[in-house]
Design a protein around this motif. Sequence first.
Motif, PDB file in Angstrom:
ATOM      1  N   ALA A 167       0.528  -1.068  -0.074  1.00 28.33           N
ATOM      2  CA  ALA A 167      -0.450   0.262   0.027  1.00 28.33           C
ATOM      3  C   ALA A 167       0.699   1.942  -0.003  1.00 28.33           C
ATOM      4  O   ALA A 167       0.142   2.408  -0.609  1.00 28.33           O
ATOM      5  N   ALA A 168       1.695   1.209   0.539  1.00 30.07           N
ATOM      6  CA  ALA A 168       2.904   2.446   0.195  1.00 30.07           C
ATOM      7  C   ALA A 168       3.327   2.267  -0.602  1.00 30.07           C
ATOM      8  O   ALA A 168       3.126   3.687  -1.134  1.00 30.07           O
ATOM      9  N   GLU A 169       4.077   2.062  -1.556  1.00 31.14           N
ATOM     10  CA  GLU A 169       4.297   2.132  -2.113  1.00 31.14           C
ATOM     11  C   GLU A 169       4.282   2.490  -3.510  1.00 31.14           C
ATOM     12  O   GLU A 169       3.914   2.868  -4.818  1.00 31.14           O
ATOM     13  N   LYS A 176      -1.178   9.753  -1.575  1.00 32.78           N
ATOM     14  CA  LYS A 176      -2.143   9.951  -1.223  1.00 32.78           C
ATOM     15  C   LYS A 176      -2.393   8.330  -0.521  1.00 32.78           C
ATOM     16  O   LYS A 176      -0.842   7.782  -0.044  1.00 32.78           O
ATOM     17  N   VAL A 177      -3.501   7.704   0.308  1.00 33.90           N
ATOM     18  CA  VAL A 177      -3.316   7.017   1.130  1.00 33.90           C
ATOM     19  C   VAL A 177      -4.319   5.712   0.580  1.00 33.90           C
ATOM     20  O   VAL A 177      -5.451   6.249  -0.140  1.00 33.90           O
ATOM     21  N   CYS A 178      -3.952   4.748   0.218  1.00 34.72           N
ATOM     22  CA  CYS A 178      -4.869   2.898   0.133  1.00 34.72           C
ATOM     23  C   CYS A 178      -6.271   3.568   0.521  1.00 34.72           C
ATOM     24  O   CYS A 178      -6.321   3.502   1.983  1.00 34.72           O
ATOM     25  N   TRP A 179      -7.915   3.405   0.405  1.00 30.25           N
ATOM     26  CA  TRP A 179      -8.388   3.243   1.361  1.00 30.25           C
ATOM     27  C   TRP A 179      -9.111   1.945   1.526  1.00 30.25           C
ATOM     28  O   TRP A 179      -9.294   2.281   2.271  1.00 30.25           O
ATOM     29  N   THR A 180      -9.813   0.938  -0.006  1.00 26.68           N
ATOM     30  CA  THR A 180      -9.433  -0.035   1.326  1.00 26.68           C
ATOM     31  C   THR A 180      -8.900  -1.295  -0.031  1.00 26.68           C
ATOM     32  O   THR A 180      -7.499  -1.351  -0.562  1.00 26.68           O
TER      33      THR A 180
END
Length: 476
Positions: A132-134, A144-148
Amino acid sequence: MKKAKIALASLALVAAAAGLASCGGTGRNPSSSNEIWICAYDGGYGQEWANDLAARFEELTGKSVHFDFDTSLVSRLGSALKDGGDYDIYLSHGIPWQEYAVQGLLAPLDDLYEDKVEGYDGTFEDRLVETAAENSMLDGHYYKVCWTQGAGGILYNMDMFEANGWEVPETYDELVALCNTINNSGLVSSQETPVKPFAWSGSERQYYWDYPVFEWWAQLAGMEKVNQVFEYLGPTGEYSDGYEMYNPDTYYKEFIEAYEMWYDLVATADNSLPNAQSTTLNSAKGQFVTGQAAMMPYAQWAKYELEMVTDGEGLPFDVAMMPTPKATAGAEAVNYMVGFGDSIIVPANSPNIEGAKDFIRFMATEESCATFVEKSHGAFLAFDYSDVDLGELEATDTYVKSVHEKLTNSVNFSSLSENPITYATVDEVMPWVGNIYYYQTAVQNPSENTPEIVGDQIYAYARSHWSGWLAAAGLR
């Protein structure tokens, strides 16, 4: 099995309510640092989770959180980021965040990723699920941040399976055999129609079949080969012949084989309800809820959306998402992470960037993660749930338990890529080039959509468009 009442009027009311909750002007106080305004895509997660998180955050911090929901968010987001300042956070699928970041429209979130999370011995980045971070970084910065995270595949009516002694299939061959058993059972639904193996929507959501097909592809090819395809480097190791990744005789061979599995199961077999290829999603949901089919392709938002069909009574049977039957008996369990590309972003012109980060950090707490699952009826945020206590919820909710088990007991993967070809031409390149799906047309005209024909068409399209894709990505 209880009969379900189909509430078409209720669906209309839900749609109307979604329109009323659009992300227009907020009427916020621009000088207040105690207000956080959030605009979220109004999809299959409902709004109850947002109300609960907002109330809890205000209780803990004294800062008020205002959520608006909008079904047209994606189409208006670009202009909103340039001209707005009303919202501090946007949450949605389909956000071309790399493009917005390059234009300077997004606030960098580097310090958020380094912050500690309340109740957790680690940083915000440590709370994220793998990759998710990469997949949230561009040019060395997080935007951004991954939501789900999410799971997709085949939903099934647990009560129907138990009543008829049907075992959940573990392999594709067992799935084929189960379909034959259902077709020959003589079972009749509450609507006095023969029960078929599958209900599905070809007119609106044919891509729900992607979820098992992509997993079969990963099992047949192996993750190393799938990831090689996502790199878009050709046999020479250069981008110039990267179109070879779509060659059905070599790199894309197993993708076409996975399509062939679906083709044999659905396109050329009598395993679907009549006219599924032209059925709307609402009709398909109604067919499944009234017991006209035993299974349905869907994703983690399934239970929430299916419950909208009944007149406030909940589903008339227990439902679960089965582990996708394996392509081969010895294959490793995999899960295609549906919705993993959904994004949480903070506009660069947000009046309260620090408040936005505070709320996103709050979303990463174990309490918030549990609330989201419960109130969304089975969706999972893109955080690590290994220490999140869902025991009480899973004891009473078969669907939540099944999604959690699929996420936990599988090798999770997605089609996200840091390659500029992906985000420059996201609707063109993967895995169906040109965003062309074949499920609906294959049922309508099987002879014109055989695996051989489809494989050749994909390859030809990729070759003819490759130069333009490279140019769009700045690689030519």
